[in-house]
Design an enzyme around this catalytic site. Structure first.
Site, PDB file in Angstrom:
ATOM      1  N   CYS A   1      -3.751 120.940 -54.625  1.00  0.00           N
ATOM      2  CA  CYS A   1      -4.652 120.086 -55.404  1.00  0.00           C
ATOM      3  C   CYS A   1      -4.135 118.652 -55.436  1.00  0.00           C
ATOM      4  O   CYS A   1      -2.979 118.418 -55.794  1.00  0.00           O
ATOM      5  CB  CYS A   1      -4.791 120.620 -56.822  1.00  0.00           C
ATOM      6  SG  CYS A   1      -5.945 119.656 -57.833  1.00  0.00           S
TER       7      CYS A   1
ATOM      8  N   PRO B   1     -10.276 129.089 -54.930  1.00  0.00           N
ATOM      9  CA  PRO B   1     -10.224 128.642 -56.333  1.00  0.00           C
ATOM     10  C   PRO B   1     -10.838 127.262 -56.449  1.00  0.00           C
ATOM     11  O   PRO B   1     -10.500 126.348 -55.694  1.00  0.00           O
ATOM     12  CB  PRO B   1      -8.716 128.605 -56.630  1.00  0.00           C
ATOM     13  CG  PRO B   1      -8.056 128.437 -55.298  1.00  0.00           C
ATOM     14  CD  PRO B   1      -8.935 129.138 -54.305  1.00  0.00           C
TER      15      PRO B   1
END
Length: 323
Positions: free
Chosen positions: A96, A13
């Protein structure tokens, strides 16, 4: 040829990159890989333009929705939505490092709160039939010991999670940008291999710095899967070359383009802008004669047409007959 029946190769992703337009393109190179959406926050799905965030083409399967969030109830609701939309899996982002994500207490900072992740996972998995998985780092800031990661995985696995994707770098939440966090912290593949040894019943997938099919094969000797981000994006033909892992032929770039043109026509008819789509296709001829001309033809042209794209492609293909 490697036995891939219990192995997995995935496209990571990537925010602003793994849109539906990129994923459709990626699928044309390889029918086997798992594709991931960009990280989408629970707030975006619950209060934003849900249809815009979740739209995809049926060709993209198998397809995973990556969620950013920490609230168990919100994560559960979004997972139910994902199943209703037809996604094959949902993945929890615990990797992240961006400031925006930290501010909302999601992403890599959640490695310090394994119980929070375990609670969210349990609520999500209980609500759906599709698998829920976790993507995380090997550590954060000074919490970068193997034991720290081991405890995180142990806690979340106790809640029932069976599949972990591990970015083999520590996330430095203070002092480094997200881009620097993908490059500066050293890769520690051995820690991920050790994790698989310590948890043999779990599916452990490795991510970070993988750039060739040979790299993939080397990692698959130690773990259950490999996830690649930037290398697949910037050189999409690597996806085609990876077909050899399954013993299937690689399509030519000409064949990929032939399958892509009808998709572009369809999207333009729906009102989508060609430059928005074609920004994902700049790497198609990476490493070949004429690759720069191809990138120039597609870049910075707000009035780009399908004829422009086909003309530019034909010029490069004429220079590379085997492409």
């Amino acid at each position: 040829m490697m036995d891939m029946t219990q192995k997995r190769l995935s496209v990571a992703p990537m925010i602003d990159w793994t849109t539906t337009d990129y994923r459709y393109f990626a699928r044309l190179f390889n029918p086997h890989v798992y594709l991931y959406t960009e990280m989408i926050s629970t707030g975006a799905l619950l209060f934003g333009n849900r249809e815009r965030h979740l739209r995809f083409d049926a060709l993209e399967h198998p397809l995973v929705l990556q969620l950013g969030g920490a609230d168990a109830d919100e994560m559960m609701k979004c997972t139910v939505i994902a199943q209703e939309y037809g996604y094959d899996e949902v993945n929890i982002n615990v990797g992240c490092p961006s400031d925006r994500v930290q501010h909302n207490k999601i992403g890599a900072c959640l490695m310090a709160e394994p119980e929070t992740v375990a609670k969210a996972f349990a609520a999500m998995q209980a609500a759906v039939d599709i698998p829920v998985t976790v993507k995380h780092r090997i550590g954060i800031d000074d919490f970068d010991s193997y034991e720290f990661m081991h405890q995180f995985v142990e806690t979340v696995a106790a809640a029932g999670c069976e599949r972990f994707i591990v970015h083999a770098r520590t996330a430095w939440l203070q002092g480094l940008s997200p881009k620097q966090n993908r490059e500066i912290p050293p890769l520690r593949y051995e820690d991920v291999y050790r994790l698989k040894q310590d948890f043999p019943s779990l599916h452990i997938e490795i991510n970070g710095g993988v750039a060739t099919v040979e790299d993939i094969e080397q990692h698959l000797a130690h773990v259950d899967g490999v996830m690649i981000g930037r290398a697949f994006y910037h050189n999409p033909y690597l996806l085609a070359e990876a077909n050899r892992l399954w013993g299937t032929p690689a399509p030519t770039r000409a064949q990929v383009l032939e399958a892509l043109y009808p998709y572009l026509e369809q999207q333009v008819a729906k009102g989508e802008a060609l430059p928005t789509m074609t920004r994902h296709y700049l790497g198609l001829f990476q490493g070949l004669t004429g690759a720069r001309k191809w990138r120039q033809a597609l870049s910075g042209k707000p009035q780009l047409t399908l004829d422009d794209i086909q003309r530019a492609a034909d010029e490069v293909l004429a220079l590379n007959p085997e492409a």
